[in-house]
Design a protein around this motif. Sequence first.
Motif, PDB file in Angstrom:
ATOM      1  N   ASP A 246     -14.094  -5.404 -30.099  1.00 28.23           N
ATOM      2  CA  ASP A 246     -12.890  -5.109 -30.699  1.00 28.23           C
ATOM      3  C   ASP A 246     -11.568  -5.887 -30.410  1.00 28.23           C
ATOM      4  N   LEU A 247     -11.600  -5.672 -28.967  1.00 29.14           N
ATOM      5  CA  LEU A 247     -10.334  -6.514 -28.356  1.00 29.14           C
ATOM      6  C   LEU A 247     -10.388  -7.955 -28.558  1.00 29.14           C
ATOM      7  N   ASP A 248     -11.667  -8.435 -28.168  1.00 31.16           N
ATOM      8  CA  ASP A 248     -12.052  -9.720 -28.254  1.00 31.16           C
ATOM      9  C   ASP A 248     -11.482 -10.486 -29.613  1.00 31.16           C
ATOM     10  N   LYS A 249     -12.011  -9.659 -30.625  1.00 35.58           N
ATOM     11  CA  LYS A 249     -11.854  -9.960 -32.250  1.00 35.58           C
ATOM     12  C   LYS A 249     -10.360  -9.940 -32.607  1.00 35.58           C
ATOM     13  N   ASN A 250      -9.484  -9.090 -32.029  1.00 37.03           N
ATOM     14  CA  ASN A 250      -8.040  -8.922 -32.402  1.00 37.03           C
ATOM     15  C   ASN A 250      -7.450 -10.130 -31.674  1.00 37.03           C
ATOM     16  N   LEU A 251      -7.926 -10.572 -30.601  1.00 39.71           N
ATOM     17  CA  LEU A 251      -7.105 -11.481 -29.907  1.00 39.71           C
ATOM     18  C   LEU A 251      -7.228 -12.854 -30.636  1.00 39.71           C
ATOM     19  N   PHE A 252      -8.403 -13.266 -31.058  1.00 44.95           N
ATOM     20  CA  PHE A 252      -8.940 -14.478 -31.571  1.00 44.95           C
ATOM     21  C   PHE A 252      -8.699 -14.459 -33.218  1.00 44.95           C
ATOM     22  N   ASP A 253      -8.564 -13.463 -33.929  1.00 44.62           N
ATOM     23  CA  ASP A 253      -8.075 -13.459 -35.122  1.00 44.62           C
ATOM     24  C   ASP A 253      -6.545 -13.811 -35.257  1.00 44.62           C
ATOM     25  N   ALA A 254      -5.723 -13.330 -34.293  1.00 44.84           N
ATOM     26  CA  ALA A 254      -4.351 -13.987 -34.040  1.00 44.84           C
ATOM     27  C   ALA A 254      -4.525 -15.467 -33.746  1.00 44.84           C
ATOM     28  N   PHE A 255      -5.352 -15.868 -32.858  1.00 43.13           N
ATOM     29  CA  PHE A 255      -5.543 -17.403 -32.494  1.00 43.13           C
ATOM     30  C   PHE A 255      -5.837 -18.043 -34.003  1.00 43.13           C
ATOM     31  N   ASN A 256      -6.798 -17.623 -34.776  1.00 41.99           N
ATOM     32  CA  ASN A 256      -7.403 -18.290 -35.667  1.00 41.99           C
ATOM     33  C   ASN A 256      -6.227 -18.471 -36.904  1.00 41.99           C
ATOM     34  N   ASN A 257      -5.334 -17.468 -36.890  1.00 42.57           N
ATOM     35  CA  ASN A 257      -4.489 -17.147 -38.128  1.00 42.57           C
ATOM     36  C   ASN A 257      -3.001 -17.875 -37.468  1.00 42.57           C
ATOM     37  N   GLN A 258      -2.928 -18.380 -36.421  1.00 38.31           N
ATOM     38  CA  GLN A 258      -2.002 -18.879 -35.411  1.00 38.31           C
ATOM     39  C   GLN A 258      -0.886 -17.911 -35.481  1.00 38.31           C
ATOM     40  N   GLN A 259      -0.953 -16.726 -35.390  1.00 43.51           N
ATOM     41  CA  GLN A 259      -0.128 -15.618 -35.214  1.00 43.51           C
ATOM     42  C   GLN A 259       0.279 -15.405 -33.692  1.00 43.51           C
ATOM     43  N   LEU A 260       1.538 -15.878 -33.346  1.00 43.27           N
ATOM     44  CA  LEU A 260       1.938 -16.020 -32.125  1.00 43.27           C
ATOM     45  C   LEU A 260       2.296 -14.560 -31.514  1.00 43.27           C
ATOM     46  N   ASP A 261       2.757 -13.699 -32.570  1.00 43.12           N
ATOM     47  CA  ASP A 261       3.122 -12.258 -32.005  1.00 43.12           C
ATOM     48  C   ASP A 261       1.791 -11.492 -31.791  1.00 43.12           C
ATOM     49  N   GLY A 262       0.808 -11.773 -32.417  1.00 45.34           N
ATOM     50  CA  GLY A 262      -0.674 -11.129 -32.121  1.00 45.34           C
ATOM     51  C   GLY A 262      -1.058 -11.400 -30.603  1.00 45.34           C
ATOM     52  N   LEU A 263      -0.944 -12.609 -30.366  1.00 44.39           N
ATOM     53  CA  LEU A 263      -1.112 -13.421 -28.914  1.00 44.39           C
ATOM     54  C   LEU A 263      -0.378 -12.497 -28.055  1.00 44.39           C
ATOM     55  N   LYS A 264       0.876 -12.322 -28.233  1.00 45.58           N
ATOM     56  CA  LYS A 264       1.779 -11.748 -27.375  1.00 45.58           C
ATOM     57  C   LYS A 264       1.562 -10.382 -27.316  1.00 45.58           C
ATOM     58  N   ALA A 265       0.899  -9.633 -28.096  1.00 47.69           N
ATOM     59  CA  ALA A 265       0.803  -8.330 -28.112  1.00 47.69           C
ATOM     60  C   ALA A 265      -0.782  -8.079 -27.316  1.00 47.69           C
ATOM     61  N   ALA A 266      -1.312  -9.222 -27.505  1.00 53.49           N
ATOM     62  CA  ALA A 266      -2.806  -8.916 -26.730  1.00 53.49           C
ATOM     63  C   ALA A 266      -3.064  -9.495 -25.095  1.00 53.49           C
ATOM     64  N   PHE A 267      -1.689 -10.041 -24.634  1.00 57.99           N
ATOM     65  CA  PHE A 267      -1.924 -10.318 -23.325  1.00 57.99           C
ATOM     66  C   PHE A 267      -0.977  -9.391 -22.454  1.00 57.99           C
ATOM     67  N   ALA A 268      -1.430  -9.250 -21.345  1.00 56.00           N
ATOM     68  CA  ALA A 268      -0.633  -8.311 -20.295  1.00 56.00           C
ATOM     69  C   ALA A 268       0.643  -9.222 -19.760  1.00 56.00           C
ATOM     70  N   PRO A 269       1.780  -8.598 -19.429  1.00 57.82           N
ATOM     71  CA  PRO A 269       2.951  -8.934 -18.885  1.00 57.82           C
ATOM     72  C   PRO A 269       2.450  -9.753 -17.445  1.00 57.82           C
ATOM     73  N   ASP A 270       1.906  -9.365 -16.814  1.00 58.62           N
ATOM     74  CA  ASP A 270       1.162  -9.927 -15.442  1.00 58.62           C
ATOM     75  C   ASP A 270       0.004 -11.035 -15.835  1.00 58.62           C
ATOM     76  N   LEU A 271      -0.162 -11.351 -16.881  1.00 56.93           N
ATOM     77  CA  LEU A 271      -1.284 -12.355 -17.217  1.00 56.93           C
ATOM     78  C   LEU A 271      -1.653 -13.384 -16.218  1.00 56.93           C
ATOM     79  N   GLU A 272      -2.973 -13.612 -15.933  1.00 56.44           N
ATOM     80  CA  GLU A 272      -3.137 -14.776 -15.076  1.00 56.44           C
ATOM     81  C   GLU A 272      -4.155 -15.467 -15.834  1.00 56.44           C
TER      82      GLU A 272
END
Length: 309
Positions: free
Chosen positions: A190-216
């Motif tokens: 589910d987490l994987d799907k949400n992340l890449f649904d945002a990517f496939n639809n070019q939804q930047l806000d969706g990517l922002k929500a999926a990544f942690a603030p301390d992302l590496e």
Amino acid sequence: MKTIICIVAIAPALFAVGTGSQFAQKQQLFKNENTVSPTYFTVPQNDLKTEIAQADSLLFDAFNRQDLQTTKEMFAPDLEFFHDKDGLGLYQKTIDNFAALYNRNKATALKRELVPGTMEVYPIKGYGALEIGEHRFCHFENGAQDCAVFKFAIIWRKTDNKWQASRVVSYAHVGRVTDVNDTLYKKALDLDKNLFDAFNNQQLDGLKAAFAPDLEFYQDDEGLENYDQTINDFKNMFAGNAGNNIHRDLVSGSVEVYPIPGYGILETGSHKFTHNENGQPVSGTFKFINLWHQKDGQWKLSRTISYEH
């Protein structure tokens, strides 16, 4: 960064004997599968693999000799050690666990062997290298030798001409989750799907929500980027590809899921990225390691490694 999206990290229990920028401006968002990718590293690839093999040998020779001082020196002070039985351990906890392990096994041998043919090495541009493989650990228990094979991923950082392990993932101690109806497996997908649904639809806000603030975000041909750098890359990518169908598909059957107790989920796998070029679809398949972190009731992608570009 993103030539593609993807992520990883050894914890003492591993040894628990008893671990773009714009599309047009970078090489290509997606490379044809028949194209050989250039190596972005100051050390030729063959030499890099030799250096990492030597670093691996130094670390585990220290383990086999129960040499705590050398063990300390082989890990970076900012170490993160992810383990599917023991969770996340930082530097001091990791060293304390090794000290306790060595103390318990003073009178008996500890042995780690790299499984022949399993070691893979990839550059992490401007940072170091990624080592992936399998290894066999043996110790004596109840008078008999007990051995088992586990999987690992190590991110090595080179500083002042010295290699140290800075991120380690040790897994396959508890067996991967294979039941598609299992709660952990379903959560990872589910987490994987949400992340890449945002990517496939070019939804930047969706990517922002999926990544942690301390992302590496580690990538073999682009190095390490943090949250702000990663979001800026995707912003530029989407701006340069408005109306262009860029799409990611998870490769069927490639996903492996493991728990990281007290932290979240380890997800590994392969995925295929496709875009249109000169009116024709161009695809490339790559590998990834993702660490999903559950914090304050929310799941975020905190550490990711994308490789085989």
